[in-house]
Every structure is written in structure tokens, then in C-alpha cells.
Design a protein around this motif. Structure first.
Motif, PDB file in Angstrom:
ATOM      1  N   LEU A   1       0.845  -1.189   0.000  1.00  0.00           N
ATOM      2  CA  LEU A   1       0.000   0.000   0.000  1.00  0.00           C
ATOM      3  C   LEU A   1       0.885   1.244   0.000  1.00  0.00           C
ATOM      4  O   LEU A   1       1.826   1.348   0.785  1.00  0.00           O
ATOM      5  CB  LEU A   1      -0.902   0.015   1.235  1.00  0.00           C
ATOM      6  CG  LEU A   1      -1.836   1.227   1.366  1.00  0.00           C
ATOM      7  CD1 LEU A   1      -2.854   1.241   0.229  1.00  0.00           C
ATOM      8  CD2 LEU A   1      -2.534   1.221   2.715  1.00  0.00           C
ATOM      9  N   SER A   2       0.561   2.181  -0.914  1.00  0.00           N
ATOM     10  CA  SER A   2       1.329   3.421  -0.986  1.00  0.00           C
ATOM     11  C   SER A   2       0.399   4.603  -1.230  1.00  0.00           C
ATOM     12  O   SER A   2      -0.732   4.443  -1.711  1.00  0.00           O
ATOM     13  CB  SER A   2       2.377   3.352  -2.106  1.00  0.00           C
ATOM     14  OG  SER A   2       1.737   3.437  -3.380  1.00  0.00           O
ATOM     15  N   VAL A   3       0.886   5.800  -0.880  1.00  0.00           N
ATOM     16  CA  VAL A   3       0.210   7.058  -1.193  1.00  0.00           C
ATOM     17  C   VAL A   3       1.200   7.912  -1.971  1.00  0.00           C
ATOM     18  O   VAL A   3       2.424   7.797  -1.790  1.00  0.00           O
ATOM     19  CB  VAL A   3      -0.271   7.780   0.089  1.00  0.00           C
ATOM     20  CG1 VAL A   3      -1.361   6.985   0.771  1.00  0.00           C
ATOM     21  CG2 VAL A   3       0.895   8.016   1.047  1.00  0.00           C
ATOM     22  N   SER A   4       0.695   8.766  -2.857  1.00  0.00           N
ATOM     23  CA  SER A   4       1.587   9.552  -3.707  1.00  0.00           C
ATOM     24  C   SER A   4       0.959  10.897  -4.043  1.00  0.00           C
ATOM     25  O   SER A   4      -0.264  11.097  -3.913  1.00  0.00           O
ATOM     26  CB  SER A   4       1.907   8.790  -4.996  1.00  0.00           C
ATOM     27  OG  SER A   4       0.716   8.556  -5.737  1.00  0.00           O
ATOM     28  N   THR A   5       1.804  11.824  -4.467  1.00  0.00           N
ATOM     29  CA  THR A   5       1.356  13.130  -4.958  1.00  0.00           C
ATOM     30  C   THR A   5       2.243  13.526  -6.121  1.00  0.00           C
ATOM     31  O   THR A   5       3.426  13.165  -6.164  1.00  0.00           O
ATOM     32  CB  THR A   5       1.409  14.187  -3.844  1.00  0.00           C
ATOM     33  OG1 THR A   5       0.850  15.415  -4.341  1.00  0.00           O
ATOM     34  CG2 THR A   5       2.821  14.425  -3.366  1.00  0.00           C
ATOM     35  N   THR A   6       1.668  14.267  -7.097  1.00  0.00           N
ATOM     36  CA  THR A   6       2.374  14.578  -8.337  1.00  0.00           C
ATOM     37  C   THR A   6       2.126  16.035  -8.727  1.00  0.00           C
ATOM     38  O   THR A   6       1.005  16.546  -8.594  1.00  0.00           O
ATOM     39  CB  THR A   6       1.890  13.664  -9.476  1.00  0.00           C
ATOM     40  OG1 THR A   6       1.962  12.311  -9.060  1.00  0.00           O
ATOM     41  CG2 THR A   6       2.745  13.849 -10.721  1.00  0.00           C
ATOM     42  N   LEU A   7       3.161  16.699  -9.250  1.00  0.00           N
ATOM     43  CA  LEU A   7       3.050  18.051  -9.796  1.00  0.00           C
ATOM     44  C   LEU A   7       3.592  18.020 -11.219  1.00  0.00           C
ATOM     45  O   LEU A   7       4.754  17.658 -11.437  1.00  0.00           O
ATOM     46  CB  LEU A   7       3.836  19.049  -8.947  1.00  0.00           C
ATOM     47  CG  LEU A   7       3.820  20.506  -9.433  1.00  0.00           C
ATOM     48  CD1 LEU A   7       2.385  21.046  -9.409  1.00  0.00           C
ATOM     49  CD2 LEU A   7       4.740  21.367  -8.583  1.00  0.00           C
ATOM     50  N   LEU A   8       2.738  18.404 -12.196  1.00  0.00           N
ATOM     51  CA  LEU A   8       3.109  18.303 -13.600  1.00  0.00           C
ATOM     52  C   LEU A   8       2.987  19.651 -14.300  1.00  0.00           C
ATOM     53  O   LEU A   8       2.145  20.485 -13.952  1.00  0.00           O
ATOM     54  CB  LEU A   8       2.207  17.291 -14.317  1.00  0.00           C
ATOM     55  CG  LEU A   8       2.213  15.850 -13.776  1.00  0.00           C
ATOM     56  CD1 LEU A   8       1.167  15.011 -14.510  1.00  0.00           C
ATOM     57  CD2 LEU A   8       3.586  15.222 -13.900  1.00  0.00           C
ATOM     58  N   LEU A   9       3.811  19.852 -15.320  1.00  0.00           N
ATOM     59  CA  LEU A   9       3.702  20.979 -16.231  1.00  0.00           C
ATOM     60  C   LEU A   9       3.255  20.417 -17.571  1.00  0.00           C
ATOM     61  O   LEU A   9       3.875  19.483 -18.091  1.00  0.00           O
ATOM     62  CB  LEU A   9       5.047  21.698 -16.368  1.00  0.00           C
ATOM     63  CG  LEU A   9       5.098  22.849 -17.365  1.00  0.00           C
ATOM     64  CD1 LEU A   9       4.172  23.987 -16.911  1.00  0.00           C
ATOM     65  CD2 LEU A   9       6.534  23.357 -17.537  1.00  0.00           C
ATOM     66  N   GLY A  10       2.151  20.960 -18.118  1.00  0.00           N
ATOM     67  CA  GLY A  10       1.581  20.329 -19.300  1.00  0.00           C
ATOM     68  C   GLY A  10       1.372  21.272 -20.469  1.00  0.00           C
ATOM     69  O   GLY A  10       1.346  22.499 -20.343  1.00  0.00           O
ATOM     70  N   LEU A  11       1.220  20.658 -21.621  1.00  0.00           N
ATOM     71  CA  LEU A  11       0.899  21.340 -22.865  1.00  0.00           C
ATOM     72  C   LEU A  11      -0.391  20.727 -23.382  1.00  0.00           C
ATOM     73  O   LEU A  11      -0.456  19.517 -23.609  1.00  0.00           O
ATOM     74  CB  LEU A  11       2.035  21.160 -23.878  1.00  0.00           C
ATOM     75  CG  LEU A  11       1.813  21.736 -25.283  1.00  0.00           C
ATOM     76  CD1 LEU A  11       1.735  23.257 -25.223  1.00  0.00           C
ATOM     77  CD2 LEU A  11       2.935  21.292 -26.218  1.00  0.00           C
ATOM     78  N   ALA A  12      -1.440  21.553 -23.588  1.00  0.00           N
ATOM     79  CA  ALA A  12      -2.742  21.044 -24.006  1.00  0.00           C
ATOM     80  C   ALA A  12      -3.186  21.722 -25.306  1.00  0.00           C
ATOM     81  O   ALA A  12      -2.867  22.900 -25.557  1.00  0.00           O
ATOM     82  CB  ALA A  12      -3.777  21.285 -22.916  1.00  0.00           C
ATOM     83  N   THR A  13      -3.931  20.990 -26.090  1.00  0.00           N
ATOM     84  CA  THR A  13      -4.438  21.527 -27.340  1.00  0.00           C
ATOM     85  C   THR A  13      -5.836  20.989 -27.614  1.00  0.00           C
ATOM     86  O   THR A  13      -6.163  19.869 -27.200  1.00  0.00           O
ATOM     87  CB  THR A  13      -3.498  21.182 -28.516  1.00  0.00           C
ATOM     88  OG1 THR A  13      -4.010  21.772 -29.717  1.00  0.00           O
ATOM     89  CG2 THR A  13      -3.374  19.680 -28.694  1.00  0.00           C
ATOM     90  N   VAL A  14      -6.612  21.829 -28.332  1.00  0.00           N
ATOM     91  CA  VAL A  14      -7.927  21.410 -28.820  1.00  0.00           C
ATOM     92  C   VAL A  14      -7.815  21.362 -30.336  1.00  0.00           C
ATOM     93  O   VAL A  14      -7.778  22.421 -31.002  1.00  0.00           O
ATOM     94  CB  VAL A  14      -9.028  22.390 -28.390  1.00  0.00           C
ATOM     95  CG1 VAL A  14     -10.385  21.936 -28.931  1.00  0.00           C
ATOM     96  CG2 VAL A  14      -9.060  22.505 -26.879  1.00  0.00           C
ATOM     97  N   PRO A  15      -7.675  20.163 -30.932  1.00  0.00           N
ATOM     98  CA  PRO A  15      -7.400  20.081 -32.371  1.00  0.00           C
ATOM     99  C   PRO A  15      -8.427  20.810 -33.235  1.00  0.00           C
ATOM    100  O   PRO A  15      -8.072  21.461 -34.223  1.00  0.00           O
ATOM    101  CB  PRO A  15      -7.403  18.574 -32.636  1.00  0.00           C
ATOM    102  CG  PRO A  15      -7.068  17.974 -31.313  1.00  0.00           C
ATOM    103  CD  PRO A  15      -7.702  18.860 -30.295  1.00  0.00           C
ATOM    104  N   ASN A  16      -9.714  20.754 -32.913  1.00  0.00           N
ATOM    105  CA  ASN A  16     -10.741  21.357 -33.761  1.00  0.00           C
ATOM    106  C   ASN A  16     -10.723  22.877 -33.724  1.00  0.00           C
ATOM    107  O   ASN A  16     -11.215  23.537 -34.634  1.00  0.00           O
ATOM    108  CB  ASN A  16     -12.133  20.869 -33.345  1.00  0.00           C
ATOM    109  CG  ASN A  16     -12.297  19.373 -33.565  1.00  0.00           C
ATOM    110  OD1 ASN A  16     -11.600  18.796 -34.402  1.00  0.00           O
ATOM    111  ND2 ASN A  16     -13.191  18.761 -32.821  1.00  0.00           N
TER     112      ASN A  16
END
Length: 255
Positions: free
Chosen positions: A220-235
Motif C-alpha cells: 500500500l502506498s500514497v503519492s502526490t504529483t506536480l506536472l507541467l503540461g501542454l494542451a491543445t484542442v485540435p478542432n
């Protein structure tokens, strides 16, 4: 003379044995026995006559004159054979204790995970949240892959949309083997389909960052994450860069 003659006649009848050491008596031994017998009888007769002359009991006098036959020594008892010592019982083999499971990443580790309280890409007036469930598998002690599916909610100004999201991720762990707290580097991609009323929008994002995972127990584990993202809406030919706020993840592992 009559007694001696009877003894010699018995000797002649039984024969003379000249070989000793065979268990039979020789002629000399038989003659000696006859002589002792004759002397004993003469002593008994003398004792009887003397007792009669003295007025005593002749039978008692004869008994006193007869030498006591030496008692045959008792044969020593054969010592008892000592009892063989009892064979000690073979101790039962102790069942080997099951080895303790190690904590932290290990090859072949498989887990069912859930991520709560996180956020989708946030830029300016847009904000969103997501909750996912998924699977995690460790290829070795350092590399694990994630497959997640969940519910996404996005708001832009006064407009809100919701939908489903599917994500793939790869985690590379650092730190020392066997430690409960392990940092990791993560890269992930996701595909979300969100909409409102009769309209829907597809959102594609790529992100990278890091996090911490702590093994409360070997499974059993617990975790936390911090991300930097790039998002796009193709349409809509829209491109945005933002951050994913930390989420709380819980993973239940099985071998």
C-alpha cells in the motif's frame, strides 16, 4: 575286608578309565574314593561302639563323626545385559518463516490505483478537475507504467463542460532500494472528451513533472504529483500551457 571286596568288584564292573580330562574318573580316583568310603564307615562303626559303651545315642554319635559335605558354591548370577539407550526422538523440522515483503518498487509489482483531488490543465480563466482510477505495473525496480481512466470537468469563464478522460504515463523512480519514500520523474499523455448540451470538444495534453510516493506497507502506498503540461484542442487550433495541481493518489499492490 568285605567292604573292600565289594568296592573292588564295583571297580571291576565299571571298568578302569586311564584317560583323564574327559569328564570320567580314572582308576586311581575311583580307588581313592573307595578308600575314603571305607575309612568313613570304619569311623562311624567306632563312634557307634563308643557311644553304646558310654550310654549315648549311637545315631547322634555317627552323625557327629560323619564329616559335613561341603556346600557347592552358588553359581554367580549372570549380570543383566544393560538396556540399550533409547534413541532420541528426531526433532520436528521447523517451518521456515515466510520472508518479509520488501517495500518500494520491485519487478513484477502490480497495483490498482486511484487519484483524487487533482486538477486538469489550468490557464487564465480556465480550470478543471479530474478523478481517475487505473493500473500500475513495474517492469523493474525503477520503471513503472500507468493506465488511467476517469471523469474530467473543465470550466472556461461561465461555461462548464464535463466528460471522460483516458491517460497513459511512465514513472522513473529514484532513491535507494528498500526505502519507503521514493521520488519519481513522470511523463504522461491524456485524451479527454468533454462537452455540454449538443457540443463536445476533444482535449489532448502532454505533461511532465515529478512526485513522491510513500509505501505505508509493502502492498500500500500514497503519492502526490506536480506536472507541467501542454494542451491543445485540435478542432479549434487552440494551444495552452499550464500546470496540473498536485493530486492525492492511493495504490494497492499485489504481486
Amino acid at each position: 575286608m568285605r567292604t573292600l571286596s565289594i568296592a573292588l568288584l564295583a571297580l571291576a564292573i565299571t571298568g578302569c578309565e586311564t584317560t583323564s580330562g574327559t569328564g570320567r574318573k580314572t582308576a586311581a580316583e575311583r580307588a581313592a574314593e573307595i578308600e575314603r568310603y571305607r575309612a568313613q564307615k570304619a569311623a562311624e562303626e567306632q563312634a557307634r561302639k563308643q557311644a553304646i559303651a558310654e550310654g549315648r545315642d549311637p545315631d547322634q554319635a555317627v552323625a557327629e563323626a560323619t564329616p559335613a559335605t561341603p556346600a557347592t558354591p552358588a553359581t554367580p548370577a549372570t549380570p543383566a545385559t544393560p538396556a540399550a539407550p533409547a534413541t532420541p526422538a528426531t526433532p520436528a523440522a521447523a517451518a521456515p518463516a515466510a520472508p518479509a515483503l520488501p517495500v518500494g518498487p520491485r519487478t513484477g509489482l502490480f497495483g490498482l490505483r486511484a487519484s483524487l483531488l487533482g486538477s486538469t490543465l489550468s490557464t487564465g480563466e480556465s480550470a478543471g478537475s479530474t478523478s481517475t482510477v487505473g493500473l500500475r505495473y513495474f517492469f523493474n525496480e525503477m520503471v513503472a507504467a500507468d493506465v488511467d481512466a476517469g471523469f474530467a470537468f473543465v470550466s472556461v469563464g461561465k461555461t462548464s463542460v464535463s466528460g471522460l478522460a483516458l491517460g497513459l504515463g511512465l514513472n522513473i523512480y529514484g532513491g535507494s532500494q528498500g526505502k519507503a519514500l521514493r521520488p519519481f520523474f513522470a511523463v504522461a499523455g491524456s485524451l479527454s472528451q468533454v462537452g455540454a448540451a449538443d457540443t463536445s470538444t476533444t482535449l489532448v495534453s502532454l505533461s511532465a513533472g515529478g512526485g513522491l510516493e510513500y509505501w505505508v506497507a509493502p502492498q500500500l502506498s500514497v503519492s502526490t504529483t506536480l506536472l507541467l503540461g501542454l494542451a491543445t484542442v485540435p478542432n479549434a487550433d487552440t494551444l495552452a500551457i499550464g500546470t496540473f495541481r498536485p493530486s492525492l493518489g492511493v495504490t494497492l499492490y499485489t504481486e
